[in-house]
Structures are given as structure tokens and as C-alpha cells.
Design a protein around this motif. Structure first.
Motif, short mmCIF file in Angstrom:
data_model
loop_
_atom_site.label_atom_id
_atom_site.label_comp_id
_atom_site.label_asym_id
_atom_site.label_seq_id
_atom_site.Cartn_x
_atom_site.Cartn_y
_atom_site.Cartn_z
N ARG A 1 30.38 3.93 45.73
CA ARG A 1 31.16 3.56 44.54
C ARG A 1 31.92 2.24 44.80
O ARG A 1 31.88 1.31 44.01
CB ARG A 1 32.16 4.68 44.22
N ALA A 2 32.60 2.19 45.95
CA ALA A 2 33.41 1.00 46.26
C ALA A 2 32.53 -0.23 46.47
O ALA A 2 32.88 -1.33 46.07
CB ALA A 2 34.24 1.28 47.52
N ALA A 3 31.36 -0.01 47.09
CA ALA A 3 30.46 -1.16 47.33
C ALA A 3 29.93 -1.69 45.99
O ALA A 3 29.82 -2.91 45.80
CB ALA A 3 29.31 -0.74 48.24
N CYS A 4 29.62 -0.77 45.07
CA CYS A 4 29.15 -1.21 43.74
C CYS A 4 30.27 -1.98 43.05
O CYS A 4 30.02 -3.01 42.41
CB CYS A 4 28.75 -0.01 42.88
N GLU A 5 31.45 -1.47 43.18
CA GLU A 5 32.62 -2.14 42.58
C GLU A 5 32.77 -3.54 43.17
O GLU A 5 33.09 -4.51 42.48
CB GLU A 5 33.86 -1.29 42.93
N ALA A 6 32.53 -3.65 44.47
CA ALA A 6 32.71 -4.94 45.15
C ALA A 6 31.58 -5.93 44.85
O ALA A 6 31.68 -7.11 45.18
CB ALA A 6 32.82 -4.72 46.66
N GLY A 7 30.47 -5.43 44.28
CA GLY A 7 29.43 -6.36 43.84
C GLY A 7 28.09 -6.29 44.56
O GLY A 7 27.30 -7.22 44.44
N LYS B 1 25.81 3.57 36.62
CA LYS B 1 27.04 3.24 35.89
C LYS B 1 27.43 1.80 36.08
O LYS B 1 28.04 1.17 35.22
CB LYS B 1 28.19 4.12 36.41
N LYS B 2 27.14 1.26 37.26
CA LYS B 2 27.56 -0.12 37.58
C LYS B 2 26.41 -1.11 37.42
O LYS B 2 26.50 -2.27 37.83
CB LYS B 2 28.07 -0.17 39.03
N ASP B 3 25.28 -0.64 36.87
CA ASP B 3 24.10 -1.50 36.70
C ASP B 3 23.61 -2.07 38.04
O ASP B 3 23.19 -3.22 38.14
CB ASP B 3 24.40 -2.64 35.72
N VAL B 4 23.70 -1.23 39.06
CA VAL B 4 23.22 -1.64 40.39
C VAL B 4 21.88 -0.93 40.63
O VAL B 4 21.74 0.25 40.31
CB VAL B 4 24.25 -1.21 41.46
N LEU B 5 20.90 -1.66 41.14
CA LEU B 5 19.59 -1.04 41.39
C LEU B 5 19.69 0.00 42.49
O LEU B 5 20.47 -0.17 43.44
CB LEU B 5 18.58 -2.10 41.79
N PHE B 6 18.88 1.05 42.38
CA PHE B 6 18.92 2.12 43.37
C PHE B 6 17.52 2.36 43.93
O PHE B 6 16.58 2.61 43.19
CB PHE B 6 19.47 3.40 42.73
N PHE B 7 17.39 2.25 45.25
CA PHE B 7 16.12 2.44 45.95
C PHE B 7 16.23 3.60 46.93
O PHE B 7 17.33 3.96 47.35
CB PHE B 7 15.76 1.18 46.77
N ILE B 8 15.07 4.10 47.32
CA ILE B 8 14.99 5.13 48.37
C ILE B 8 14.16 4.55 49.50
O ILE B 8 13.14 3.91 49.25
CB ILE B 8 14.28 6.40 47.82
N ASP B 9 14.57 4.81 50.73
CA ASP B 9 13.77 4.39 51.89
C ASP B 9 12.66 5.41 52.15
O ASP B 9 12.92 6.63 52.16
CB ASP B 9 14.70 4.30 53.12
N SER C 1 25.66 -1.74 58.85
CA SER C 1 27.00 -1.70 59.46
C SER C 1 27.99 -2.71 58.88
O SER C 1 29.19 -2.42 58.83
CB SER C 1 26.90 -1.84 60.98
N ALA C 2 27.52 -3.87 58.45
CA ALA C 2 28.48 -4.85 57.93
C ALA C 2 29.28 -4.27 56.77
O ALA C 2 30.44 -4.61 56.56
CB ALA C 2 27.76 -6.13 57.49
N ILE C 3 28.65 -3.36 56.02
CA ILE C 3 29.38 -2.75 54.90
C ILE C 3 30.01 -1.42 55.31
O ILE C 3 31.19 -1.18 55.01
CB ILE C 3 28.47 -2.60 53.65
N THR C 4 29.27 -0.58 56.06
CA THR C 4 29.87 0.72 56.40
C THR C 4 31.10 0.55 57.30
O THR C 4 32.00 1.37 57.31
CB THR C 4 28.87 1.67 57.10
N ASN D 1 37.25 -4.76 54.53
CA ASN D 1 37.57 -5.33 53.21
C ASN D 1 36.26 -5.58 52.46
O ASN D 1 35.59 -6.59 52.63
CB ASN D 1 38.33 -6.66 53.42
N LEU D 2 35.90 -4.60 51.63
CA LEU D 2 34.57 -4.65 51.01
C LEU D 2 34.37 -5.84 50.09
O LEU D 2 33.29 -6.44 50.05
CB LEU D 2 34.33 -3.36 50.22
N ASN D 3 35.41 -6.19 49.36
CA ASN D 3 35.26 -7.34 48.43
C ASN D 3 34.89 -8.60 49.19
O ASN D 3 33.95 -9.31 48.83
CB ASN D 3 36.55 -7.59 47.64
#
Ligand SMILES: Cc1ncc(COP(=O)(O)OP(=O)(O)O)c(N)n1
Ligand SMILES: Cc1ncsc1CCOP(=O)(O)O
Ligand SMILES: [Mg+2]
Length: 485
Positions: free
Chosen positions: A303-309, A341-349, A467-470, A474-476
């Protein structure tokens, strides 16, 4: 913004072909195929079929103005193209409206000479094209006879095409694509000059008379992609692929020069043509294993990553513990909703069944996973990303490239996150693959806020990270740096 949900709008300024294969009708079909809404200024009508043109009836100039006025009062037009403009007065009238309404992304298909050699624009019309329309164009796409008329020189080979393109630039149009279909040889060579950058595109010459409307279709495909925010170079590359695909499987309609099969190119959702460049910029790859198997933590992070872009989230479940299909499905469905909800594409590995069951936008597969061809068979609605680490893997994957949305290239640098990662390829390896690939390259492996800019410099179109995101504090800031926008 997911382009599939919201149609960008383009404009075709052209003549009607009652036979349906060329002109405005070809433009509309092509734009629709690329999921771009097509508005129209009809500059004239033709009575026409696959055997020839039986009559031409230009539209009154006042009617041309009226159509522009109507459209501009309502629509937000992102790109436009011109086709047959009939005569000098109408070329000038169109140029006047292009200026008046400040149409920036204008593709001019300078329809002057028919496939059989008949003149479609008289000398005054050609002059008006040079003086009033070309200076306002973003791209011009002449065939050989048209390039000869515009450049004032004979064109017999690639070197001549290059010289002619340079001469055409002098009319004030920075980008020129000379289409070489009229030259002898087994291949079609198109010469493209974008500012000072030039390249050659080839395609198989298909021995068929069923390719009425190829010029209109190519320029409409480029225009549609410009309307979607795709860069000119990529729009041209993709349009060239589209043409190669559709000329080889013609429609058997009419007794003469039959139409192209505009809707043939499988499902446009499978290609980057349907996405804006931004859609592949910053991909978060993540699963329960990256958040100590705490599902709520995973949902909060996404959720936070989608918010951050972030522009794409890939659910990748790899780790010590096995997570059964039911659990993965529950996680994937929740992640899919968060992204939607955030118009972010969603993929599965890896897992095509999971991608289908969770309604994901796409699936990312490695070299040893489910084959691209079988995904296309089973789930044509899915976008597909494929991992490539070496030039040898790239060569091996050639037959799949047309069905991909992107290739995931790496590991670029050493990574601790993937235990079975292949040797890192460095920026040089990334660059080599990017130069060979005519589709988006998403770099992966050991990427950080600090090294992201260099990765884009090496040619990446986007970056995928775990890892850079997890591990970000500061996600933004992290997402902004990784997106490099
Ligand atoms: C964007 C992106 N690139 C590469 C990979 C790696 O996929 P794969 O080679 O299948 O390896 P695993 O992820 O399955 O370990 C990826 N997932 N995403
Ligand atoms: C899934 C994957 N594929 C190649 S490297 C890699 C791991 C990327 O993780 P990180 O961004 O933490 O290096
Ligand atoms: Mg895999």
C-alpha cells in the motif's frame, strides 16, 4: 495511469476510403487496435474499392474548419496525423488549423503518390506540403517516390535514403522516416532519422497485393502510441513490428489490392504498446518471505509503495517456507486489489495459474519457467515479462520477444536476495542486451537509490527491486530515486 482503462485521444486528418482498407478507415481501425480513441477531420471522400479509385470529392474548406472547431472545443487530443489532403488549398487549410490549435505531436504521412505510381497531390500541393505543413510536423513518413519529390533527388539505396532524409529535415521537420518498400530486394528497409540519431529498420518483403493502406496504418500506429505517451523511437519500433505482423497474414477481401488485417496482432495488451513508459519505471518485487511471513506487513508495505509511486508490483513467493496455493491466492487477490485502487500494474512471478486465478495484469517468468508460447496459448490477456541474463539467453528467446511487455535483465550487480542468482552482468552487460532489444528493459539485482541513475544511463527503461524498497527508511525518496523521473 493504466492506459487500458482510459483511452487517450488521437486525431486523423485524412480522406475517407469507401473500400475500408486505407485512409481514415485504416487509421481508425489501427488506433482502436492500440486502444486509442480516434477523432476525425474528413478532408475529402473517395469512391474506392480494392480495384482502384473511381472518384474523389474534396471537402469544402469551411467544413474542414468546422470539424477542427468542433473537436477542439471538446476533446483533449494528444497526437494527430495527416493522410490524403487532396490539394494545395486543403494542405494549407490543415496547416492553418494545426497552428491555430497548437497541435504538437503531428505525424505527416505525405500522401502524394499511390502504390501504383498515380499522383495523389499536384505540384502546388507538394509545394504547400513543404512550406506550410512540414515545418509544423513532429514526424514525416514518406515512401520512396514521396521522399524523392520532397528531397528533389533520386533514391536507389540506403545511402540515398539517408541523404534524402537530411534534405527533408531542412523543411523544418526534425524526424523523418523514409519507407523503403519500393526499393528492390527481399527485405523492406526503412531509414529513420530522429534529430541527429539515425537507424535502419528492416522487415520481410511479403509478396502479396493485399496490403492496401500500409502507409496510413503505419503512421496511425505511430500516432496512437505517441498519444499514449510512448517515446517516438519506441513508437516507430513497435509500429514496424505491428506492420511486419499484419502484412504477413492478409485478409482475402475484394478482388484487387486487399486490406490489411488490422486487428490481427494478437492481443495488444501483451505488448508495451498498450502501456505508457511510466508504467514500467519502478517495479517492486516482493513476497511473504521478504517480510517475515507477516501478510499484514506485506499489505501495508505494498500500500505504502503504491502511494509512493511504484508503477508495478510483482508478487514473488520464494523462500525457506513453502506457502500453499490457497494462501498465495488469498495474498495475491488482496495485493491485486491494493494495486488496482492505485492504478498500479500487478504481476505474479512464475505461477501462471496464480496469475489467472488472481486476475493479475501479468506474469514474470524466467528462462526455465513456463514458456512464453504456452502462456500466450493459455492466457492471452496476461502481459508477460521474461528474465534474460546473457546475450545467449537473449538469442534463445528471440521467437518470444514479440509477445513480451518487457525483459527483466540481470542481476546487474551482486545481490543477497536471490540465492540462485546467475553471475552479475554489470552495466556493460545490461547495455549490450539493451542495444539488441527492441522492447523495454527492466534492470534487476543489487539496485539501489545510489546506483539507479547509472542504470538508466546504461539504457534501462525501468528498475525492479526487492531490498531497496523492503529495507527503505523513506519510501517516497527511494521510489523517486529508483524511478529517476
Ligand atoms: C523484473 C524481474 N526480472 C527478473 C526476475 C527473475 O525471475 P526468474 O529468472 O524467474 O527468477 P525468480 O524470480 O523466479 O527467482 C524477476 N522475478 N523479475
Ligand atoms: C529476483 C531477482 N532476479 C534477479 S536478481 C533478483 C533479486 C533482486 O533483489 P534485490 O533488489 O534485493 O537485489
Ligand atoms: Mg522464475
Amino acid at each position: 495511469m493504466r492506459a487500458a482503462k482510459q483511452y487517450p485521444t488521437a486525431l486523423t486528418i485524412a480522406g475517407s476510403d469507401s473500400g475500408g482498407g486505407a485512409g481514415m478507415q485504416a487509421d481508425i481501425k489501427t488506433m482502436q487496435h492500440f486502444q486509442v480513441f480516434s477523432t476525425n477531420v474528413v478532408v475529402g471522400l473517395t469512391a474506392q474499392n480494392t480495384l482502384g479509385v473511381q472518384g474523389a470529392y474534396p471537402t469544402d474548406e469551411a467544413v474542414i474548419d468546422a470539424q477542427f472547431d468542433s473537436l477542439m472545443a471538446d476533446f483533449d487530443i494528444q497526437a494527430a496525423k495527416t493522410g490524403a489532403l487532396f490539394d494545395a488549398k486543403r494542405v494549407a487549410k490543415v496547416a492553418q488549423n494545426v497552428s491555430r490549435y497548437q497541435i504538437k505531436q503531428l505525424v505527416v504521412d505525405p500522401v502524394m503518390v499511390a502504390k501504383g505510381g498515380a499522383a495523389l497531390l499536384d505540384e502546388a500541393g507538394v509545394q504547400a506540403m513543404k512550406e506550410s505543413l512540414l515545418p509544423k510536423a513532429f514526424l514525416v513518413t514518406p515512401n520512396i517516390p514521396e521522399a524523392e519529390l520532397l528531397s528533389g533527388m533520386k533514391i536507389q539505396n540506403e545511402a540515398d535514403m539517408a541523404e534524402a532524409a537530411k534534405r527533408i529535415q531542412r523543411f523544418g521537420v526534425a524526424n523523418v522516416m523514409v519507407k523503403g518498400g519500393h526499393l528492390p530486394g527481399d527485405e523492406v528497409t526503412n531509414y529513420v532519422l530522429l534529430g541527429s540519431d539515425s537507424f535502419v529498420l528492416t522487415g520481410k518483403k511479403v509478396d502479396t497485393k493485399r496490403k492496401h493502406g500500409t502507409g496510413d496504418t503505419l503512421s496511425a500506429a505511430i500516432t496512437a502510441m505517441l498519444a499514449k505517451g510512448i517515446s517516438l523511437k519506441r513508437a516507430i519500433l513497435l509500429a514496424n513490428d505491428y506492420m511486419n505482423a499484419i502484412v504477413s497474414k492478409p485478409l482475402y477481401i475484394g478482388q484487387g489490392h486487399g486490406p490489411l488485417n488490422h486487428g490481427l496482432w494478437s492481443n495488444p495488451k501483451k505488448t508495451f504498446a498498450n502501456l505508457t513508459e511510466r508504467a514500467l519505471r519502478c517495479q517492486l518485487v516482493v513476497g511473504l518471505a521478504n517480510v517475515d511471513y507477516d501478510a499484514n506487513r506485506l499489505f501495508d508495505l505494498v500500500r505504502a509503495a503504491c502511494e509512493a509511486g511504484v508503477s508495478l508490483v510483482q508478487y514473488r513467493e520464494k523462500g525457506e517456507r513453502s506457502v500453499d496455493f490457497e494462501k498465495r491466492l488469498a495474498v495475491a487477490v488482496t495485493l491485486s486489489r491494493i494495486c488496482q485502487k492505485k492504478d498500479v500494474l500487478f504481476f505474479i512471478d512464475d505461477d501462471v495459474d496464480l496469475a489467472i486465478a488472481s486476475g493479475a495484469d501479468g506474469v514474470h517468468v524466467g528462462q526455465d519457467d513456463t514458456s512464453v508460447a504456452s502462456i500466450v496459448e493459455r492466457a492471452p490477456q496476461l502481459l508477460i515479462g521474461l528474465s534474460i541474463s546473457t546475450m545467449a539467453e537473449f538469442e534463445k528467446s528471440r521467437s518470444s520477444l514479440a509477445d513480451l511487455a518487457y525483459i527483466g535483465v540481470g542481476p546487474v550487480f551482486d545481490t543477497k536476495t536471490k540465492k540462485d542468482a546467475k553471475p552479475s552482468i554489470g552495466l556493460a552487460g545490461l547495455k549490450r542486451i539493451k542495444e539488441a532489444a527492441q522492447l523495454p528493459v527492466i534492470a534487476i539485482g543489487g539496485l539501489t537509490e545510489e546506483n539507479a541513475a547509472g542504470v538508466y544511463e546504461a539504457g534501462a527503461d525501468g528498475i525492479a527491486v526487492i531490498s531497496a524498497i523492503t529495507k527503505s527508511d523513506n519510501l517516497n525518496r527511494t521510489v523517486q530515486k529508483l524511478s529517476n523521473l
